[in-house]
Design a protein around this motif. Sequence first.
Motif, PDB file in Angstrom:
ATOM      1  N   TYR A 100      17.227   3.771  24.882  1.00 18.45           N
ATOM      2  CA  TYR A 100      16.309   2.643  24.839  1.00 18.45           C
ATOM      3  C   TYR A 100      16.848   1.550  25.744  1.00 18.45           C
ATOM      4  CZ  TYR A 100      12.915  -0.330  22.317  1.00 18.45           C
ATOM      5  OH  TYR A 100      11.847  -1.117  21.969  1.00 18.45           O
ATOM      6  N   LEU A 101      16.060   1.099  26.695  1.00 12.63           N
ATOM      7  CA  LEU A 101      16.473   0.043  27.612  1.00 12.63           C
ATOM      8  C   LEU A 101      15.441  -1.072  27.588  1.00 12.63           C
ATOM      9  CD1 LEU A 101      18.574  -0.845  29.696  1.00 12.63           C
ATOM     10  CD2 LEU A 101      17.274   0.383  31.445  1.00 12.63           C
ATOM     11  N   ALA A 102      15.875  -2.278  27.200  1.00 10.58           N
ATOM     12  CA  ALA A 102      14.947  -3.405  27.053  1.00 10.58           C
ATOM     13  C   ALA A 102      14.684  -4.071  28.404  1.00 10.58           C
ATOM     14  CB  ALA A 102      15.511  -4.411  26.060  1.00 10.58           C
ATOM     15  N   LYS A 103      13.429  -4.446  28.615  1.00 12.26           N
ATOM     16  CA  LYS A 103      13.056  -5.210  29.801  1.00 12.26           C
ATOM     17  C   LYS A 103      13.373  -6.696  29.552  1.00 12.26           C
ATOM     18  CE  LYS A 103       9.033  -2.287  30.873  1.00 12.26           C
ATOM     19  NZ  LYS A 103       7.567  -2.277  30.962  1.00 12.26           N
ATOM     20  N   ARG A 113      21.899   4.856  32.980  1.00 10.23           N
ATOM     21  CA  ARG A 113      21.378   5.487  31.758  1.00 10.23           C
ATOM     22  C   ARG A 113      20.782   6.866  32.079  1.00 10.23           C
ATOM     23  NH1 ARG A 113      20.176   2.027  27.344  1.00 10.23           N
ATOM     24  NH2 ARG A 113      21.471   0.170  27.521  1.00 10.23           N
ATOM     25  N   ILE A 114      20.081   6.955  33.195  1.00  9.35           N
ATOM     26  CA  ILE A 114      19.479   8.229  33.591  1.00  9.35           C
ATOM     27  C   ILE A 114      20.560   9.263  33.869  1.00  9.35           C
ATOM     28  CG2 ILE A 114      18.177   9.400  35.425  1.00  9.35           C
ATOM     29  CD1 ILE A 114      16.470   6.857  35.650  1.00  9.35           C
ATOM     30  N   ARG A 115      21.584   8.876  34.603  1.00  8.50           N
ATOM     31  CA  ARG A 115      22.685   9.809  34.907  1.00  8.50           C
ATOM     32  C   ARG A 115      23.352  10.305  33.625  1.00  8.50           C
ATOM     33  NH1 ARG A 115      23.775   6.011  39.073  1.00  8.50           N
ATOM     34  NH2 ARG A 115      25.453   5.091  37.823  1.00  8.50           N
ATOM     35  N   LEU A 117      22.025  10.551  30.573  1.00 10.41           N
ATOM     36  CA  LEU A 117      21.143  11.467  29.849  1.00 10.41           C
ATOM     37  C   LEU A 117      21.062  12.823  30.534  1.00 10.41           C
ATOM     38  CD1 LEU A 117      18.234   9.070  28.796  1.00 10.41           C
ATOM     39  CD2 LEU A 117      19.951  10.129  27.313  1.00 10.41           C
ATOM     40  N   LEU A 118      21.045  12.838  31.858  1.00  7.64           N
ATOM     41  CA  LEU A 118      20.987  14.105  32.578  1.00  7.64           C
ATOM     42  C   LEU A 118      22.289  14.889  32.430  1.00  7.64           C
ATOM     43  CD1 LEU A 118      19.089  13.072  35.842  1.00  7.64           C
ATOM     44  CD2 LEU A 118      18.206  14.379  33.893  1.00  7.64           C
ATOM     45  N   ARG A 119      23.432  14.177  32.410  1.00 10.28           N
ATOM     46  CA  ARG A 119      24.713  14.854  32.184  1.00 10.28           C
ATOM     47  C   ARG A 119      24.766  15.447  30.786  1.00 10.28           C
ATOM     48  NH1 ARG A 119      27.160  10.429  34.936  1.00 10.28           N
ATOM     49  NH2 ARG A 119      27.700   9.493  32.926  1.00 10.28           N
ATOM     50  N   ARG A 120      24.256  14.686  29.807  1.00 10.35           N
ATOM     51  CA  ARG A 120      24.239  15.170  28.432  1.00 10.35           C
ATOM     52  C   ARG A 120      23.375  16.421  28.311  1.00 10.35           C
ATOM     53  NH1 ARG A 120      21.996  11.008  24.168  1.00 10.35           N
ATOM     54  NH2 ARG A 120      23.634   9.746  25.132  1.00 10.35           N
ATOM     55  N   LYS A 121      22.242  16.411  29.009  1.00 12.84           N
ATOM     56  CA  LYS A 121      21.349  17.575  28.988  1.00 12.84           C
ATOM     57  C   LYS A 121      22.026  18.781  29.620  1.00 12.84           C
ATOM     58  CE  LYS A 121      16.963  19.209  30.908  1.00 12.84           C
ATOM     59  NZ  LYS A 121      15.859  18.893  31.844  1.00 12.84           N
TER      60      LYS A 121
END
Length: 226
Positions: A100-103, A113-115, A117-121
């Motif tokens: 979750y990333l707040a604006k 954050r994307i990196r 999550l992709l590493r975790r996947k």
Amino acid sequence: MNQVLLIEDEQNVADFIKIGLEEDGYKVFHAKDGFIAFEFLKKSSVSIVLLDILLPNINGLEICKKIRQDGFNELPILMLTALGSAENVVLGLDSGADDYLAKPFKLIELKARIRTLLRRKEYSSNAEPQNTYKFDDINLNDDTKEVSRAGTKVTLTSTEYRLLLMFMKNPLKVLSRTELLDEVWGINFDIGTNVVDVYVNYLRKKLQDKKVIHTVIGMGYVLKSE
């Protein structure tokens, strides 16, 4: 090439994200609402979903739930929204989001954050984890996501399941609320709510026994026999 599905109705925000990610080699498909996103998911390979909550027609929470219901259980979902209160964080994660990333946010933080999550996947897909767990008369199969107690099936929500899995992986170990928030809800800080206590009580009721998950006052919870 990692393909990003960006579900965002504000064109200026979408353009900002799309340009920034494409500079790093991501391929970005922008959908302005859930209907367009679902059609794209049916026919395209997606590495990660970036999802706003305040959307027309179907809000982001419902979109997230439907993505999970449609079988995309391993697809990382990162929610992007101005609704950054603790309660909204919990709602987003309970609907199936991974982070979750707040604006407003900085592009460098979004990319990090994307990196992550992709590493975790990638790690999850390459790992060879234990798939079945047993404690006392409780059985959990992490392949089929089925839980039973004394031979009777126990129906859990996704959050209740993740919480039980955490306990089953760590029997006899006292788990703090912070550890449970981090592992089950993906929150690595104290959000100041009693969400852990509430879900432990839910789980106790589903297991029909308050004697298997014990409260350790001032420290957390532990899975152990009486």
